[in-house]
Design an enzyme around this catalytic site. Structure first.
Site, PDB file in Angstrom:
ATOM      1  N   CYS A  13      49.237  29.868 -49.346  1.00 34.25           N
ATOM      2  CA  CYS A  13      50.613  30.065 -48.886  1.00 34.25           C
ATOM      3  C   CYS A  13      51.559  28.935 -49.298  1.00 34.25           C
ATOM      4  O   CYS A  13      52.777  29.087 -49.198  1.00 34.25           O
ATOM      5  CB  CYS A  13      50.650  30.225 -47.366  1.00 34.25           C
ATOM      6  SG  CYS A  13      49.916  31.774 -46.793  1.00 34.25           S
ATOM      7  N   SER A  14      51.018  27.816 -49.742  1.00 36.51           N
ATOM      8  CA  SER A  14      51.858  26.687 -50.159  1.00 36.51           C
ATOM      9  C   SER A  14      52.070  26.635 -51.665  1.00 36.51           C
ATOM     10  O   SER A  14      52.630  25.660 -52.178  1.00 36.51           O
ATOM     11  CB  SER A  14      51.243  25.367 -49.676  1.00 36.51           C
ATOM     12  OG  SER A  14      51.196  25.313 -48.268  1.00 36.51           O
TER      13      SER A  14
END
Length: 378
Positions: free
Chosen positions: A159-160
């Site tokens: 997600c980063s």
């Protein structure tokens, strides 16, 4: 006298699939699956050999996450209670792959908004949670489809990925290896979500975003200066997906059960408890390093996973309960789109900001991983 290159965000782009699934549609499909499962396994359930599945509800989904709907690349396959996964026709090697296709669409949007020609771009980073294949790199396929000379590669920090991609692009510009870098985030999260799992079947949606990071000397008017970036990783099994090329060495892959580890699995309460303080502390520390305080922050574009997580993080950063204007959400319409979430929030909620306004793009998720990008409107 020459000046050291300074990375900025020139523009962002967004591609949204045409099909959308509301919570009501999703719950109706899931509950049909539950009824089918419980009926077909009635004897085993009565004998205590298998568990009876519980129904989902719109109220449960919205209270747990704040998610109202999600866009997907294939609605029919997901809502079919006997299939419950997207159906995508396999393309030949001579056709543009679907992940590259949506990535190209987002990239073209970013380029158009910056008034930039693809030929002016030096590099493409495909930063996303899942790649369609091991190689050739999705980034190189996107590069070829856009007609970009230079280099390209894939990177995955779950997600980063987008914020890690922005810092990587910024570092290339500072080092003089590129003047214009496209960071592309195609996310077909519906492909790795277990739509049969009541605790997570509502979480993800599909989308693609792109960020054009360039040297300030060539950037268009109205760009955003990158004040500082920070990345952090801490190993955790609380968000995991064990699908990989070595699965075939372990025997048959079973994706039919509701708890298969070859799809997205998480321990939601543990994630909440551990990630919120980690990210809040990381943001505050970076603000102190940059000489910023809560009152200096005009807007926070946080990772779009859970409204309660964002509320607590924003409160810690700002020193008060954040308004919808200070910390906008897209969860109600897009759901969790992994690396693209904070970029969608920024893309859809920055045009009203004035020169001198300061904001934060922040992502966090599996790894654990977290990234911050502090920006200021010129």
């Amino acid at each position: 006298m020459s000046h050291a290159p300074q990375p900025v965000i020139s523009a962002t782009g967004l591609f949204t699939p045409a099909e959308r699934i509301t919570n009501e549609e999703l719950v109706a499909s899931f509950n049909r699956y539950v009824a089918l499962h419980n009926r077909e396994n009635a004897a085993a359930i009565a004998a205590g050999e298998t568990d009876e599945l519980a129904e989902s509800s719109v109220e449960f989904i919205e209270k747990a996450s704040g998610i109202g709907s999600r866009y997907v690349v294939d609605k029919a396959g997901i809502l079919d209670p006997e299939h419950m996964a997207p159906r995508l026709a396999e393309r030949t090697n001579d056709e543009l792959s679907i992940l590259a296709e949506i990535g190209v669409a987002a990239a073209k949007d970013a380029l158009a908004r910056a008034g930039r020609d693809a030929a002016d771009v030096d590099a493409v980073l495909c930063a996303a949670s899942n790649m369609q294949r091991a190689y050739p790199a999705m980034a190189i396929e996107i590069q070829q489809a856009l007609g970009i000379d230079g280099f390209a590669f894939d990177m995955n920090v779950a997600c980063s990925s987008a914020t890690f991609g922005i810092q990587t692009a910024a570092d290339y510009i500072r080092a003089g290896h590129a003047r214009s870098v496209l960071v592309v985030n195609p996310e077909i999260c519906s492909g790795h979500l277990n739509w049969r799992d009541r605790d997570s079947h509502f979480i993800f949606g599909d989308v693609a975003t792109a960020i054009l990071v360039e040297d300030k000397a060539i950037a268009p008017a109205g760009h955003w200066d990158i004040l500082g970036t920070r990345l952090k990783t801490v190993f955790s099994n609380n968000i995991r997906n064990n699908f990989g090329f070595l699965n075939r060495a372990h025997g048959a892959i079973d994706q039919s059960g509701p708890k298969t580890d070859k799809l997205f699995v998480q321990e939601g309460r543990k994630v909440f408890k551990e990630v919120v303080p980690m990210v809040a502390a990381m943001i505050v520390e970076e603000m102190e390093k940059l000489g910023l305080q809560g009152e200096d922050m005009r807007r926070l574009w946080l990772h779009q996973a859970n409204t309660n997580m964002n509320r607590l993080i924003a409160h810690k950063v700002l020193g008060h309960e954040a308004s919808a204007d200070e910390s906008p959400t897209v969860l109600d319409t897009y759901g969790n789109t992994s690396s693209a979430g904070s970029i969608i929030a920024y893309h859809l909620n920055h045009e009203d900001m004035q020169a001198g306004d300061t904001g934060l793009i922040c992502s966090f998720g599996a790894g654990y991983s977290a990234g911050t990008v502090f920006v200021r409107k010129t």
